[in-house]
Design a protein around this motif. Structure first.
Motif, PDB file in Angstrom:
ATOM      1  N   GLU A 194     135.341  93.405 -33.535  1.00 15.22           N
ATOM      2  CA  GLU A 194     135.067  92.913 -32.188  1.00 15.22           C
ATOM      3  C   GLU A 194     136.357  92.578 -31.441  1.00 15.22           C
ATOM      4  OE1 GLU A 194     132.438  89.215 -31.997  1.00 15.22           O
ATOM      5  OE2 GLU A 194     134.449  88.409 -31.739  1.00 15.22           O
ATOM      6  N   GLY A 195     137.445  92.358 -32.153  1.00 15.17           N
ATOM      7  CA  GLY A 195     138.747  92.205 -31.512  1.00 15.17           C
ATOM      8  C   GLY A 195     139.148  90.794 -31.130  1.00 15.17           C
ATOM      9  N   THR A 196     138.434  89.770 -31.631  1.00 14.54           N
ATOM     10  CA  THR A 196     138.799  88.395 -31.260  1.00 14.54           C
ATOM     11  C   THR A 196     140.148  87.998 -31.882  1.00 14.54           C
ATOM     12  OG1 THR A 196     138.012  86.104 -31.174  1.00 14.54           O
ATOM     13  CG2 THR A 196     137.559  87.287 -33.211  1.00 14.54           C
ATOM     14  N   GLY A 197     140.880  87.118 -31.185  1.00 13.19           N
ATOM     15  CA  GLY A 197     142.172  86.665 -31.702  1.00 13.19           C
ATOM     16  C   GLY A 197     142.030  85.477 -32.637  1.00 13.19           C
ATOM     17  N   ALA A 198     141.000  84.640 -32.377  1.00 15.07           N
ATOM     18  CA  ALA A 198     140.768  83.463 -33.214  1.00 15.07           C
ATOM     19  C   ALA A 198     139.293  83.405 -33.570  1.00 15.07           C
ATOM     20  CB  ALA A 198     141.165  82.193 -32.470  1.00 15.07           C
ATOM     21  N   LEU A 199     139.007  82.884 -34.757  1.00 20.96           N
ATOM     22  CA  LEU A 199     137.620  82.839 -35.219  1.00 20.96           C
ATOM     23  C   LEU A 199     137.377  81.546 -35.983  1.00 20.96           C
ATOM     24  CD1 LEU A 199     134.875  84.254 -35.778  1.00 20.96           C
ATOM     25  CD2 LEU A 199     135.919  85.247 -37.808  1.00 20.96           C
ATOM     26  N   VAL A 200     136.301  80.856 -35.614  1.00 21.36           N
ATOM     27  CA  VAL A 200     135.899  79.663 -36.359  1.00 21.36           C
ATOM     28  C   VAL A 200     134.564  79.971 -37.023  1.00 21.36           C
ATOM     29  CG1 VAL A 200     135.266  77.230 -36.185  1.00 21.36           C
ATOM     30  CG2 VAL A 200     137.175  78.126 -34.843  1.00 21.36           C
ATOM     31  N   LEU A 201     134.519  79.765 -38.331  1.00 21.72           N
ATOM     32  CA  LEU A 201     133.306  80.053 -39.094  1.00 21.72           C
ATOM     33  C   LEU A 201     132.571  78.755 -39.370  1.00 21.72           C
ATOM     34  CD1 LEU A 201     135.154  82.418 -41.549  1.00 21.72           C
ATOM     35  CD2 LEU A 201     133.394  83.151 -39.920  1.00 21.72           C
ATOM     36  N   ASP A 202     131.273  78.751 -39.104  1.00 19.61           N
ATOM     37  CA  ASP A 202     130.445  77.600 -39.428  1.00 19.61           C
ATOM     38  C   ASP A 202     129.617  78.004 -40.645  1.00 19.61           C
ATOM     39  OD1 ASP A 202     128.780  75.427 -39.571  1.00 19.61           O
ATOM     40  OD2 ASP A 202     127.843  75.723 -37.598  1.00 19.61           O
ATOM     41  N   VAL A 203     130.085  77.598 -41.815  1.00 20.89           N
ATOM     42  CA  VAL A 203     129.409  77.990 -43.053  1.00 20.89           C
ATOM     43  C   VAL A 203     128.404  76.894 -43.406  1.00 20.89           C
ATOM     44  CG1 VAL A 203     129.702  78.600 -45.488  1.00 20.89           C
ATOM     45  CG2 VAL A 203     131.416  79.307 -43.806  1.00 20.89           C
ATOM     46  N   LYS A 204     127.140  77.263 -43.341  1.00 24.15           N
ATOM     47  CA  LYS A 204     126.066  76.279 -43.546  1.00 24.15           C
ATOM     48  C   LYS A 204     125.793  76.073 -45.033  1.00 24.15           C
ATOM     49  CE  LYS A 204     124.946  75.864 -39.190  1.00 24.15           C
ATOM     50  NZ  LYS A 204     125.475  74.643 -38.594  1.00 24.15           N
ATOM     51  N   ILE A 236     139.524  79.804 -39.302  1.00 21.15           N
ATOM     52  CA  ILE A 236     139.286  78.581 -40.067  1.00 21.15           C
ATOM     53  C   ILE A 236     137.762  78.450 -40.270  1.00 21.15           C
ATOM     54  CG2 ILE A 236     141.294  77.421 -38.965  1.00 21.15           C
ATOM     55  CD1 ILE A 236     138.278  75.602 -38.619  1.00 21.15           C
ATOM     56  N   ALA A 237     137.381  77.660 -41.263  1.00 26.22           N
ATOM     57  CA  ALA A 237     135.947  77.479 -41.512  1.00 26.22           C
ATOM     58  C   ALA A 237     135.609  76.000 -41.615  1.00 26.22           C
ATOM     59  CB  ALA A 237     135.551  78.186 -42.804  1.00 26.22           C
ATOM     60  N   LEU A 238     134.486  75.619 -41.027  1.00 28.76           N
ATOM     61  CA  LEU A 238     133.915  74.286 -41.277  1.00 28.76           C
ATOM     62  C   LEU A 238     132.688  74.498 -42.155  1.00 28.76           C
ATOM     63  CD1 LEU A 238     133.958  72.435 -37.814  1.00 28.76           C
ATOM     64  CD2 LEU A 238     135.691  72.408 -39.616  1.00 28.76           C
ATOM     65  N   LEU A 239     132.526  73.652 -43.155  1.00 29.34           N
ATOM     66  CA  LEU A 239     131.304  73.666 -43.961  1.00 29.34           C
ATOM     67  C   LEU A 239     130.408  72.579 -43.386  1.00 29.34           C
ATOM     68  CD1 LEU A 239     133.000  75.396 -45.790  1.00 29.34           C
ATOM     69  CD2 LEU A 239     132.246  74.090 -47.737  1.00 29.34           C
ATOM     70  N   ARG A 280     136.599  72.122 -30.569  1.00 35.77           N
ATOM     71  CA  ARG A 280     137.983  71.669 -30.829  1.00 35.77           C
ATOM     72  C   ARG A 280     138.696  72.657 -31.726  1.00 35.77           C
ATOM     73  NH1 ARG A 280     135.363  66.485 -31.414  1.00 35.77           N
ATOM     74  NH2 ARG A 280     135.533  65.500 -29.368  1.00 35.77           N
ATOM     75  N   GLU A 281     138.010  73.134 -32.755  1.00 29.51           N
ATOM     76  CA  GLU A 281     138.636  74.088 -33.683  1.00 29.51           C
ATOM     77  C   GLU A 281     138.937  75.416 -32.977  1.00 29.51           C
ATOM     78  OE1 GLU A 281     139.752  73.481 -36.564  1.00 29.51           O
ATOM     79  OE2 GLU A 281     138.646  71.741 -37.309  1.00 29.51           O
ATOM     80  N   MET A 282     137.998  75.886 -32.159  1.00 32.82           N
ATOM     81  CA  MET A 282     138.218  77.172 -31.461  1.00 32.82           C
ATOM     82  C   MET A 282     139.396  77.068 -30.504  1.00 32.82           C
ATOM     83  SD  MET A 282     134.271  78.206 -30.666  1.00 32.82           S
ATOM     84  CE  MET A 282     134.541  79.720 -29.745  1.00 32.82           C
ATOM     85  N   LEU A 283     139.479  75.955 -29.791  1.00 33.95           N
ATOM     86  CA  LEU A 283     140.565  75.784 -28.816  1.00 33.95           C
ATOM     87  C   LEU A 283     141.907  75.668 -29.525  1.00 33.95           C
ATOM     88  CD1 LEU A 283     138.630  73.401 -26.420  1.00 33.95           C
ATOM     89  CD2 LEU A 283     139.387  75.740 -25.891  1.00 33.95           C
ATOM     90  N   ILE A 288     144.905  76.477 -27.136  1.00 34.88           N
ATOM     91  CA  ILE A 288     144.597  75.873 -25.826  1.00 34.88           C
ATOM     92  C   ILE A 288     144.491  74.360 -25.984  1.00 34.88           C
ATOM     93  CG2 ILE A 288     142.832  75.673 -24.016  1.00 34.88           C
ATOM     94  CD1 ILE A 288     142.145  78.614 -24.572  1.00 34.88           C
ATOM     95  N   ASP A 289     145.202  73.630 -25.130  1.00 37.10           N
ATOM     96  CA  ASP A 289     145.208  72.179 -25.197  1.00 37.10           C
ATOM     97  C   ASP A 289     144.207  71.644 -24.162  1.00 37.10           C
ATOM     98  OD1 ASP A 289     145.839  69.569 -25.609  1.00 37.10           O
ATOM     99  OD2 ASP A 289     147.721  69.614 -24.483  1.00 37.10           O
ATOM    100  N   ALA A 290     142.986  71.373 -24.582  1.00 39.72           N
ATOM    101  CA  ALA A 290     141.963  70.856 -23.657  1.00 39.72           C
ATOM    102  C   ALA A 290     141.031  69.957 -24.445  1.00 39.72           C
ATOM    103  CB  ALA A 290     141.181  72.008 -23.041  1.00 39.72           C
ATOM    104  N   ASP A 291     140.411  68.998 -23.747  1.00 45.95           N
ATOM    105  CA  ASP A 291     139.472  68.089 -24.416  1.00 45.95           C
ATOM    106  C   ASP A 291     138.046  68.527 -24.062  1.00 45.95           C
ATOM    107  OD1 ASP A 291     137.829  66.125 -25.307  1.00 45.95           O
ATOM    108  OD2 ASP A 291     138.921  64.463 -24.381  1.00 45.95           O
ATOM    109  N   PRO A 292     137.331  69.170 -25.005  1.00 50.07           N
ATOM    110  CA  PRO A 292     136.004  69.690 -24.663  1.00 50.07           C
ATOM    111  C   PRO A 292     135.016  68.593 -24.258  1.00 50.07           C
ATOM    112  CG  PRO A 292     136.439  69.944 -27.030  1.00 50.07           C
ATOM    113  CD  PRO A 292     137.711  69.479 -26.404  1.00 50.07           C
ATOM    114  N   ALA A 293     135.191  67.366 -24.778  1.00 52.61           N
ATOM    115  CA  ALA A 293     134.253  66.287 -24.409  1.00 52.61           C
ATOM    116  C   ALA A 293     134.368  66.004 -22.905  1.00 52.61           C
ATOM    117  CB  ALA A 293     134.551  65.033 -25.222  1.00 52.61           C
TER     118      ALA A 293
END
Ligand code: URA
Length: 425
Positions: A194-204, A236-239, A280-283, A288-293
């Motif tokens: 798909e060509g994304t530069g960054a990827l965050v995995l949510d492993v359930k 990166i991955a979050l469990l 936060r992890e994706m940014l 990217i320096d931003a506060d999603p909240a």
């Protein structure tokens, strides 16, 4: 490409040998072209499930799956790209608020999503409950929307990792979905292509997930993070916990409604918490320096949501489908809700018509389970624990039985667990 006999490749893995690069390249390519038959690939998938693969074999298998199709080139997109992938859960609507939120923070989010199968829901089924919304767009529309709106959720095109499309359908009917090398290569081949530069995995992890234990989830996460990093994708991955459904809504239209509540500044605390943690992890991964909240609070994410839905023909202000029948399940006695089992609630929603048994089945957009309680809540006898919603009343009794078994009202307050269980980078 060197030719092999499929049976020799199957025997090699059956007997615990490491497959060579040439064997892997050939078998994946030959299967995609129909030269290796389904029954041969089924046997090989089972041998892989039982014998495993080395990291080098998994990397080569993934590369062969990517090479079976096209690779999107997102280099013309001016913002940094960041994507998220969840291994699938019950009530997992996080992609819906997360994609516009991260885009409103300055990233471009290319979110190629799937449909639900079995007890886990699919993002495309949820969005298709919005009148007019189209899941399929061309590669050119995809890139244009990514540049203009910053957020796209759509179906993966036919050309992306066709080997996976074929193999996933086969695994689904041969008891070979659960093999870590096959899950990791399936997910990562699509994300890398798909060509994304960054990827965050949510492993359930938990009853409502593929991975029931923390150890297997960690192994899957490590395997995928390594595949991503080795391909130049910051991964990166979050469990995260999937013993309890996420939020209160489990279905299609009702999950869209809950997602819009989050974008409006409300929504269930667990959905908000996980949306912000993943944002936060994706940014960070995209630099990217931003506060999603703060961005969520400002209403900018809701504006991006509306633009994203409109860009694919949807009307974000249109009323959503509502199921024809609603029945409630009530607490049998005074007490405390000690558990709400994700798998049982997922099955109940599926029985009500929210999910499908076979790929070609339609889903009912209004159907699902709307929880009124979460673990730790005090209830009195007769209080409503949940609503069962269906278009077809004949679906309700079996779903009621499943849902009743999934909610336990006891006397002890349960120990509340963290939503984010680990982080693998
Ligand atoms: N999701 C995928 O895309 N592939 C798998 O193998 C499992 C979940």
């Amino acid at each position: 490409m060197t030719e092999f006999a499929a049976v020799d490749v199957i025997r090699a893995k059956r007997d615990g040998h490491v497959l060579s690069d040439a064997q892997i390249d050939w078998v994946v390519d030959a299967y995609t072209r129909g030269v290796v038959a389904d029954e041969q690939m089924s046997a090989l998938a089972m041998a892989i499930l039982l014998r495993g693969m080395t990291p080098a074999e998994i990397a080569r298998w993934t590369a062969a799956m990517i090479a079976s199709g096209e690779r999107l080139d997102l280099s013309a997109v001016t913002r940094p790209t960041a994507d998220k992938h969840s291994t699938g859960g019950v009530g997992d609507k996080i992609t819906l608020p997360l994609t516009p939120l991260v885009a409103a923070c300055g990233a471009a989010v290319p979110q190629l999503s799937g449909r639900g199968l079995g007890h886990t829901g699919g993002t495309l089924d949820k969005l298709e409950s919005i009148p007019g919304w189209r899941a399929s767009i061309s590669n050119d529309e995809f890139k244009r929307q990514l540049e203009d709106v910053g957020a796209v959720i759509c179906a993966a095109g036919e050309g992306l990792a066709p080997a996976d499309r074929k193999l996933y359908a086969l695994r689904d009917v041969t008891g070979t979905v659960e093999a870590i090398p096959l899950i990791a290569s399936s997910i990562m081949s699509k994300k890398i292509a798909e060509g994304t530069g960054a990827l965050v995995l949510d492993v359930k992890v938990g009853s409502g997930a593929f991975m029931k234990s923390l150890d297997t989830a960690r192994e899957l996460a490590r395997t995928m993070v390594r595949l991503g990093q080795d391909s130049g994708v910051t991964t990166i991955a979050l469990l995260t916990d999937m013993n309890t459904p996420l939020g209160l809504a489990v279905g299609n239209a009702i999950e869209v409604t809950e997602s819009v509540e989050v974008l409006a500044g409300g929504g269930p605390p667990d959905v908000v918490e996980l949306t912000l943690a993943l944002a936060r992890e994706m940014l960070a991964a995209a630099g990217i320096d931003a506060d999603p909240a703060k961005v969520l609070e400002s209403g900018a994410a809701m504006d991006t949501w509306r633009a994203m839905i409109r860009a694919q023909g949807g009307d974000p202000a249109a009323p959503l489908p509502v199921a024809r029948e609603t029945e409630v399940l009530r607490a049998p006695a005074d007490g405390v809700v000690s558990s709400v089992d994700a798998y049982g609630i997922g099955i109940a929603a599926w029985r009500l018509g929210a999910g499908r048994a076979r790929k070609e089945d339609p889903v009912s957009f209004g159907a699902g389970v709307l929880l009124k309680v979460k673990p730790g809540d005090e209830v009195r006898a007769g209080d409503v624990l949940l609503e069962l919603r269906a278009d077809d009343p004949a679906r309700i009794p079996a779903a009621r039985e499943e849902a009743a078994a999934a909610i336990v009202v006891g006397t002890e307050r349960p120990a509340l667990t963290n939503l984010v269980l680990d982080r693998i980078a």
